[in-house]
Design a protein around this motif. Sequence first.
Motif, PDB file in Angstrom:
ATOM      1  N   ASN A 184       0.836  -1.194   0.000  1.00  0.00           N
ATOM      2  CA  ASN A 184       0.000   0.000   0.000  1.00  0.00           C
ATOM      3  C   ASN A 184       0.877   1.254   0.000  1.00  0.00           C
ATOM      4  O   ASN A 184       0.603   2.210   0.711  1.00  0.00           O
ATOM      5  CB  ASN A 184      -0.928  -0.010   1.219  1.00  0.00           C
ATOM      6  CG  ASN A 184      -2.005   1.045   1.099  1.00  0.00           C
ATOM      7  OD1 ASN A 184      -2.391   1.434   0.008  1.00  0.00           O
ATOM      8  ND2 ASN A 184      -2.476   1.517   2.238  1.00  0.00           N
ATOM      9  N   SER A 185       1.917   1.237  -0.794  1.00  0.00           N
ATOM     10  CA  SER A 185       2.845   2.371  -0.825  1.00  0.00           C
ATOM     11  C   SER A 185       2.186   3.577  -1.475  1.00  0.00           C
ATOM     12  O   SER A 185       1.191   3.458  -2.195  1.00  0.00           O
ATOM     13  CB  SER A 185       4.115   1.999  -1.590  1.00  0.00           C
ATOM     14  OG  SER A 185       3.859   1.942  -2.981  1.00  0.00           O
ATOM     15  N   GLN A 210       1.874   3.231  -5.167  1.00  0.00           N
ATOM     16  CA  GLN A 210       1.311   1.959  -5.605  1.00  0.00           C
ATOM     17  C   GLN A 210       0.559   2.093  -6.927  1.00  0.00           C
ATOM     18  O   GLN A 210      -0.380   2.873  -7.040  1.00  0.00           O
ATOM     19  CB  GLN A 210       0.368   1.396  -4.533  1.00  0.00           C
ATOM     20  CG  GLN A 210      -0.129   0.002  -4.804  1.00  0.00           C
ATOM     21  CD  GLN A 210       0.970  -1.044  -4.674  1.00  0.00           C
ATOM     22  OE1 GLN A 210       1.861  -0.927  -3.843  1.00  0.00           O
ATOM     23  NE2 GLN A 210       0.916  -2.056  -5.499  1.00  0.00           N
TER      24      GLN A 210
END
Length: 180
Positions: free
Chosen positions: A102-103, A106
């Motif tokens: 969940n960067s 993303q």
Amino acid sequence: MSDIKVLVLVGSLRAGSINRQLAELAVESAPEGVTLELFDRLGELPFYNEDIDNDQVVEPVVALREAAAAADAALVVTPEYNGSIPGVLKNAIDWLSRPYGNSALQGKPTAVIGAALGQYGGVWAHDETRKSFGIAGPRVVEDLKLSVQTTAFDGKHPRENAEVAANLQDIVGKLAAEVG
């Protein structure tokens, strides 16, 4: 349609680096409807350490993640250090890769370009950077490449090299087209 926002990260901390100049040129020559924002604080990030990646993470990391979250895409401009990624850029990739899965980048289109002294213009570093970002969450656009030997500039700013300037503008336009 609102502006497309592109986060720009530079793998060199040196104020006069060719890669910083390439990033500045990208910002200056962005097509209409595209805004490039240079995040110029990679040198302030502590080394990635999961023990300090918590609710009290330091402000430069928060700022990086917020800049990435606000962006629609990323342009990474980097030299090659000893055949690989500069440490400051690898550290930024590590911070941006969290939280895992969940960067802040993303799924966002990301392009890697740059210049280096070596005969291949930084290709090794660019390939390694693409690989690391690809694992970290962004969608690396493999077709958008620009690896220039720094000697091509002959001590001049990249904006004075018409071919490089045109290629850079084309890459930014194509990166923006990947958004959506």
